[in-house]
Design a protein around this motif. Structure first.
Motif, short mmCIF file in Angstrom:
data_model
loop_
_atom_site.label_atom_id
_atom_site.label_comp_id
_atom_site.label_asym_id
_atom_site.label_seq_id
_atom_site.Cartn_x
_atom_site.Cartn_y
_atom_site.Cartn_z
N GLY A 92 0.73 -1.34 0.02
CA GLY A 92 -0.01 0.09 0.03
C GLY A 92 0.77 1.23 0.04
N ALA A 93 2.11 1.16 -0.55
CA ALA A 93 3.07 2.40 -0.66
C ALA A 93 2.32 3.53 -1.20
CB ALA A 93 4.01 1.97 -1.45
N ALA A 94 2.52 5.02 -0.71
CA ALA A 94 2.08 6.07 -0.79
C ALA A 94 2.69 6.62 -2.12
CB ALA A 94 2.05 6.81 0.24
N GLU A 95 4.26 6.48 -2.00
CA GLU A 95 5.06 6.95 -3.25
C GLU A 95 6.10 5.98 -3.16
OE1 GLU A 95 4.97 11.75 -3.60
OE2 GLU A 95 5.47 10.74 -1.43
N ILE A 96 6.73 6.09 -4.42
CA ILE A 96 7.86 5.41 -4.85
C ILE A 96 8.94 6.11 -5.26
CG2 ILE A 96 8.93 3.39 -6.21
CD1 ILE A 96 5.31 3.47 -5.56
N PHE A 97 10.19 6.52 -4.29
CA PHE A 97 11.15 7.12 -4.78
C PHE A 97 12.29 6.54 -5.51
CE2 PHE A 97 8.98 9.32 -1.59
CZ PHE A 97 8.76 10.62 -1.50
N THR A 98 13.03 6.93 -6.58
CA THR A 98 13.92 6.22 -7.37
C THR A 98 14.81 7.27 -7.86
OG1 THR A 98 14.36 4.13 -8.46
CG2 THR A 98 12.80 5.71 -9.50
N GLY A 99 16.09 6.69 -8.23
CA GLY A 99 16.78 7.55 -9.33
C GLY A 99 16.58 7.39 -10.84
N GLY A 100 16.97 8.57 -11.52
CA GLY A 100 16.88 8.66 -12.97
C GLY A 100 18.10 8.34 -13.48
N SER A 101 18.09 7.94 -14.69
CA SER A 101 19.48 7.50 -15.50
C SER A 101 19.52 7.86 -16.91
CB SER A 101 19.34 6.05 -15.20
OG SER A 101 20.59 5.43 -15.95
N ALA A 102 20.52 7.93 -17.28
CA ALA A 102 20.94 8.24 -18.84
C ALA A 102 20.72 6.81 -19.71
CB ALA A 102 22.27 8.75 -19.23
N ASP A 103 20.81 5.81 -18.96
CA ASP A 103 20.67 4.50 -19.56
C ASP A 103 19.27 4.11 -20.13
OD1 ASP A 103 20.30 1.54 -19.79
OD2 ASP A 103 21.68 1.25 -18.21
N PRO A 104 19.42 4.02 -21.57
CA PRO A 104 17.79 4.23 -22.33
C PRO A 104 16.76 2.84 -21.45
CG PRO A 104 19.71 3.79 -24.01
CD PRO A 104 20.23 4.08 -22.49
N GLY A 105 17.71 1.74 -21.27
CA GLY A 105 16.87 0.43 -20.51
C GLY A 105 16.17 1.11 -19.33
N ALA A 106 17.09 1.63 -18.44
CA ALA A 106 16.47 2.19 -17.15
C ALA A 106 15.56 3.35 -17.49
CB ALA A 106 17.69 2.81 -16.21
N ARG A 107 15.74 4.03 -18.42
CA ARG A 107 14.70 5.23 -18.69
C ARG A 107 13.45 4.58 -19.16
NH1 ARG A 107 17.52 9.63 -22.62
NH2 ARG A 107 15.41 10.87 -22.39
N GLN A 108 13.50 3.48 -19.94
CA GLN A 108 12.24 2.79 -20.53
C GLN A 108 11.45 2.25 -19.15
OE1 GLN A 108 12.54 0.07 -23.66
NE2 GLN A 108 10.53 -0.50 -23.44
N VAL A 109 12.26 1.61 -18.22
CA VAL A 109 11.55 0.96 -17.08
C VAL A 109 10.94 2.00 -16.42
CG1 VAL A 109 12.19 -0.19 -15.00
CG2 VAL A 109 13.12 -1.05 -16.85
N ASN A 110 11.69 3.04 -16.18
CA ASN A 110 11.06 4.16 -15.35
C ASN A 110 9.86 4.85 -16.11
OD1 ASN A 110 12.95 4.09 -13.43
ND2 ASN A 110 13.70 5.97 -13.51
N GLN A 111 9.69 4.91 -17.16
CA GLN A 111 8.78 5.38 -18.07
C GLN A 111 7.37 4.20 -17.76
OE1 GLN A 111 9.71 5.85 -22.29
NE2 GLN A 111 10.84 7.92 -21.85
N GLU A 112 7.75 3.16 -18.00
CA GLU A 112 6.72 2.11 -17.62
C GLU A 112 6.24 2.15 -16.32
OE1 GLU A 112 8.04 -1.42 -19.29
OE2 GLU A 112 8.36 -0.63 -21.05
N ALA A 113 7.02 2.33 -15.31
CA ALA A 113 6.70 2.21 -14.00
C ALA A 113 5.84 3.44 -13.60
CB ALA A 113 8.11 2.19 -13.05
N VAL A 114 6.07 4.60 -14.34
CA VAL A 114 5.11 5.83 -13.80
C VAL A 114 3.83 5.36 -14.27
CG1 VAL A 114 4.61 8.05 -14.52
CG2 VAL A 114 7.05 7.57 -14.17
N LYS A 115 3.76 4.65 -15.30
CA LYS A 115 2.03 4.21 -15.71
C LYS A 115 1.73 3.27 -14.69
CE LYS A 115 2.87 5.07 -20.67
NZ LYS A 115 3.45 4.24 -21.56
N ALA A 116 2.42 2.26 -14.52
CA ALA A 116 1.97 1.25 -13.85
C ALA A 116 1.75 1.50 -12.34
CB ALA A 116 3.07 0.18 -14.05
N LEU A 117 2.28 2.35 -11.97
CA LEU A 117 2.17 3.07 -10.74
C LEU A 117 1.23 4.24 -10.13
CD1 LEU A 117 5.85 2.47 -9.45
CD2 LEU A 117 4.14 1.20 -8.56
N ASP A 118 0.70 4.48 -11.34
CA ASP A 118 -0.37 5.50 -11.28
C ASP A 118 0.25 6.72 -11.08
OD1 ASP A 118 -2.39 3.75 -12.05
OD2 ASP A 118 -2.82 3.35 -9.88
#
Ligand SMILES: Cc1cc2nc3c(=O)[nH]c(=O)nc-3n(C[C@H](O)[C@H](O)[C@H](O)COP(=O)(O)OP(=O)(O)OC[C@H]3O[C@@H](n4cnc5c(N)ncnc54)[C@H](O)[C@@H]3O)c2cc1C
Length: 472
Positions: A92-118
């Motif tokens: 039931g996490a209120a927020e998820i804090f993480t690091g950004g990265s220049a790595d295209p794989g990590a950037r894609q993961v973050n983009q997808e996670a933004v959507k999946a985590l509303d």
């Protein structure tokens, strides 16, 4: 849910100090759940074996440091987005804090996670000195040349002061964690990691200790010593920086507490090379795979398997190249000057694609970093944005005589040549038969003959480079 926890999702930022995501999580006043996810589902640029060795020890150190401030690291293996979403939902996490990265794989993961985590994912800068989009030319374009990029960074006046490490982290109920040992990140048989264990202390404390030792004893000599691979002239902080056990921001400010001078200035400029590579990758996600200069798509690369294997094993018959490749195999690291020599030898004298060298470094370096590895390979090959001119072909013998004049570096990593004196050790095939016999060297038997005639290799490369240029 008032007491809903917040998650800190650690990436390549395995430290407590100067960690914007951890800081924001603690500041929220909610219970904090630190998580690391090992994602082996991405097949392209999956972590190499040397990096896995480092990761194991770095995670063990992070887990211990978190325990010291009353917290606990949850480890999970699987698809990043699916796993973080599942943990967030279950806790039931209120927020998820993480690091950004220049790595295209990590950037894609973050983009997808933004959507999946509303929209509950908060991305903070934890790996670079500046946000890549904040360093741009006056017209808003990305920089493609290092010097103006570095000057623009310096003109920003340096990054903000580092954030302190939390003294105490409010604990959250932790979900089930994997056991680090079960991830099998360490080699079993054969155990090739003895040299790595002797050379490194992964983890935040190891990173700080190495930084302090370098700043106290190495910084002043850095301008003279940094190009000589036999001296301990550089910081050897690259794997600590790659895994984020210390941040560039911390290093910048720690260096600035030391006396101003050429050493400090040059060291900061090296940190800016790292920043430049990250910036290049941010603006060119294809950097690890394709040349930035398109004419290089036409380069007549050679499919020379025996040459590639001899290079990987440090058995090319060119001592400085072999010393570098064996240092890499034994310690997971190679001196920067020698990286340039071995890379130039591979792509120019052997005309083997730079991507082959990049892939071998990726698997064997403990500091393997998508941006710095690709940026430097493209630079050496001449196909990068700010590349060495194509006609600049390092002569490995002249480099060796200049930067390892006494041959101590060669002697250390190529012990079968250790009785050859400085006159002959750089090019044993030019040594008189008597000198070789006295040193116990039989070329072709105790040490290989060179796999390429350096003059012929050079001429072949110049011709090929000339051809692709003339058709550009
Ligand atoms: C073909 C090739 C491949 C490389 N692959 C990598 C890699 O995968 N990962 C990596 O971290 N570095 C890579 N480098 C850059 C460089 O060789 C290493 O960063 C450096 O040798 C690390 O040693 P150090 O920490 O003692 O450096 P120092 O001289 O102490 O420099 C301090 C820091 O500045 C940064 N830095 C220094 N030189 C460079 C550079 N040329 N490019 C980017 N950052 C730099 C590093 O983070 C380094 O730790 C590569 C260089 C070449 C020529």
């Amino acid at each position: 849910m008032t007491n809903a926890p917040v998650i800190v999702w650690f990436r390549n930022d395995l430290r407590l100090a100067d960690h914007a995501a951890l800081h924001a999580a603690v500041d929220s006043g909610r219970p904090v759940l630190p998580v690391y996810i090992l994602d082996d589902t991405a097949d392209r640029w999956a972590m190499g074996d040397a990096s896995r060795w480092w990761l194991h020890h770095s995670l063990a150190a992070l887990a211990q440091a978190l325990t010291g401030v009353g917290s606990h690291l949850t480890l999970r293996r699987g698809d990043s987005v699916a796993t973080i979403t599942e943990i967030a939902r279950k806790t039931g996490a209120a927020e998820i804090f993480t690091g950004g990265s220049a790595d295209p794989g990590a950037r894609q993961v973050n983009q997808e996670a933004v959507k999946a985590l509303d929209g509950k994912l908060r991305q903070m800068r934890t790996t670079t000195l500046f946000h890549p989009d904040s360093v741009r030319t006056k017209t808003g374009a990305a920089y493609s040349v290092y010097t103006p990029f570095a000057n623009a960074c310096l003109a920003l006046g340096g990054p903000k002061l580092p954030l302190p490490a939390p003294d105490k982290i409010p604990t959250a109920d932790a979900p089930k964690s994997d056991r680090l040992e079960d991830w099998n990140l360490l080699p079993t048989k054969p155990d090739w990691a003895a040299g790595l264990r002797d050379t490194w202390t992964p983890g935040e404390a190891g990173a700080i200790a190495r930084t302090e030792a370098f700043l106290a004893h190495g910084l002043t000599h850095y301008p003279d010593a940094r190009d000589h691979p036999a001296d301990d002239g550089t910081s050897m902080l690259s794997p600590h920086l790659h895994f984020g056990e210390i941040s560039g921001v911390q290093l910048w400010h720690m260096a600035h507490r030391h006396q101003a001078g050429k050493g400090r200035e040059m060291f900061i400029r090296e940190l800016l090379w790292r920043e430049f590579c990250a910036n290049l990758l941010w603006n060119n996600p294809g950097l690890p795979d394709a040349p930035l200069r398109l004419e290089f798509e036409r380069m007549p690369w050679r499919n020379d398997k025996p040459g590639r294997v001899a290079w990987q094993k440090g058995r090319t018959g060119v001592p400085i190249v072999d010393a570098g490749m064996r240092q890499l195999w034994q310690t997971g690291w190679m001196h920067n000057r020698v990286r340039m020599i071995v890379a130039s030898f591979l792509v120019k004298h052997l005309m083997i694609p730079w991507q082959d060298g990049e892939a071998w470094f990726w698997d064997t370096l403990v500091d393997a970093d998508l941006a710095s590895n690709a940026g430097n390979w493209q630079w050496v090959a001449g196909c990068g944005a700010d590349a060495a001119p194509y006609f600049r072909i390092f002569n490995p013998i002249l480099q060796s005589r200049k930067f390892d004049a006494d041959g101590d570096y060669i002697r250390h990593f190529v012990p079968e040549l250790d009785r050859l004196g400085p006159r002959h050790i750089h090019a044993p095939w030019e040594a008189p038969a008597e000198a070789l016999a006295n040193a116990g060297v039989t070329l072709g038997k105790t040490y290989p003959n060179p796999i390429v005639d350096l003059a012929i290799g050079r001429a072949r490369a110049l011709e090929a480079y000339g051809q692709i240029r003339s058709r550009a």
